[in-house]
Design an enzyme around this catalytic site. Structure first.
Site, PDB file in Angstrom:
ATOM      1  N   ASP A   1     -17.679 -17.533 -94.761  1.00 43.92           N
ATOM      2  CA  ASP A   1     -17.050 -16.625 -94.272  1.00 43.92           C
ATOM      3  C   ASP A   1     -17.479 -15.172 -95.006  1.00 43.92           C
ATOM      4  O   ASP A   1     -17.681 -15.116 -96.552  1.00 43.92           O
ATOM      5  CB  ASP A   1     -15.576 -16.691 -94.479  1.00 43.92           C
ATOM      6  CG  ASP A   1     -14.769 -15.652 -93.680  1.00 43.92           C
ATOM      7  OD1 ASP A   1     -15.252 -14.970 -92.727  1.00 43.92           O
ATOM      8  OD2 ASP A   1     -13.339 -15.683 -94.038  1.00 43.92           O
TER       9      ASP A   1
ATOM     10  N   ASN B   1     -15.353 -18.909 -81.997  1.00 51.75           N
ATOM     11  CA  ASN B   1     -16.275 -17.560 -81.932  1.00 51.75           C
ATOM     12  C   ASN B   1     -16.901 -17.364 -80.748  1.00 51.75           C
ATOM     13  O   ASN B   1     -17.567 -16.194 -80.609  1.00 51.75           O
ATOM     14  CB  ASN B   1     -17.361 -18.109 -83.114  1.00 51.75           C
ATOM     15  CG  ASN B   1     -17.144 -17.973 -84.537  1.00 51.75           C
ATOM     16  OD1 ASN B   1     -17.755 -19.046 -85.273  1.00 51.75           O
ATOM     17  ND2 ASN B   1     -15.948 -17.419 -84.753  1.00 51.75           N
TER      18      ASN B   1
END
Length: 247
Positions: A17, A65
């Site tokens: 991340d 996503n």
């Protein structure tokens, strides 16, 4: 599941991340952060292999996503394909087996073919297994496992009464590997974000504010050193102090 302490985790799982925030901090568009993050993938693979980790699972692209802007999704898929083309031979030379988990039906046909080709080339390697979670979600994983068991019951191949934790565990992704010992999330967030929900039940959770493109060999060593100090009891007790904590 082994309860004996280990200095090195057998299986490490990572949420990578912070690519977008890294790019913003450097005054660059988001895709520069994703490209820089690809270099951190190589460093992490090399660090884990040197340390003796048996399996490394990286969360590359989640089920959620797909909700991102189409242009970014397209760029991520193209980057994934380029990294596969560039790195597969390197992985093979270094004895790394590649495995892709997730809902491949949502990937472009040529990317599906690249994944299958990379897996076939590295299938015989035994130094470490690198799992890439792409189009993957923990809830999807459990739902697909439940569906396969339900289909087996409907076909008369098993009974509903035979379904227990072991039966479900045998159907989820990575069922042939030890469950992750260490989970690492970069970027400062402290959640597991629908990643390996079944498999992370007794995993040690390590969160770092370091953004993924800045996660280097030293940061991986810090995570491994932190793991080494953990007291893992899996619901048991420490006999020396009579600690009856359940985790």
């Amino acid at each position: 599941m082994s309860e004996s302490p280990r200095a090195v985790p057998r299986h490490v799982a990572v949420i990578m991340d912070g690519n977008g925030r890294w790019a913003a901090r450097h005054g660059e568009p988001r895709h520069h952060g994703h490209r820089a993050g690809a270099e951190s993938v190589r460093r992490t693979v090399e660090s884990c292999a040197r340390a003796g980790v048996e399996a490394l699972t990286l969360f590359a692209f989640s089920s959620e996503n797909w909700r991102r802007p189409a242009a970014e999704v397209s760029m991520l898929m193209e980057l994934f394909m380029r990294v596969l083309d560039r790195e597969t031979n390197r992985l093979h030379r270094n004895g790394i087996r590649l495995n892709i988990i997730g809902d491949r039906s949502r990937l472009a046909r040529r990317l599906q073919e690249r994944c299958a080709s990379a897996e076939a080339l590295t299938a015989g390697n035994t130094r470490m297994q690198l799992n890439i979670a792409a189009s993957y979600g923990g809830r999807w994983d459990i739902a697909m496992a439940a569906r396969r068991l339900a289909e087996a019951v409907a076909a008369g191949d098993r009974t509903a009464a035979s379904i227990d934790e072991n039966a479900l565990a045998a159907e989820v992704c990575l069922h042939d590997l030890p469950e992750p010992d260490l989970f690492v999330r970069t970027g400062g967030e402290q959640r597991i974000s629908n990643f390996l929900l079944w498999q992370l039940a007794y995993t040690e959770l390590y969160f770092t504010p370091v953004l993924w493109p800045d996660f280097d060999e030293i940061e991986m060593e810090r995570a491994l050193a932190w793991f080494k100090e953990r007291d893992r009891r899996f619901g048991g007790i420490r006999e020396d102090v009579g600690d009856d904590a359940d985790a």
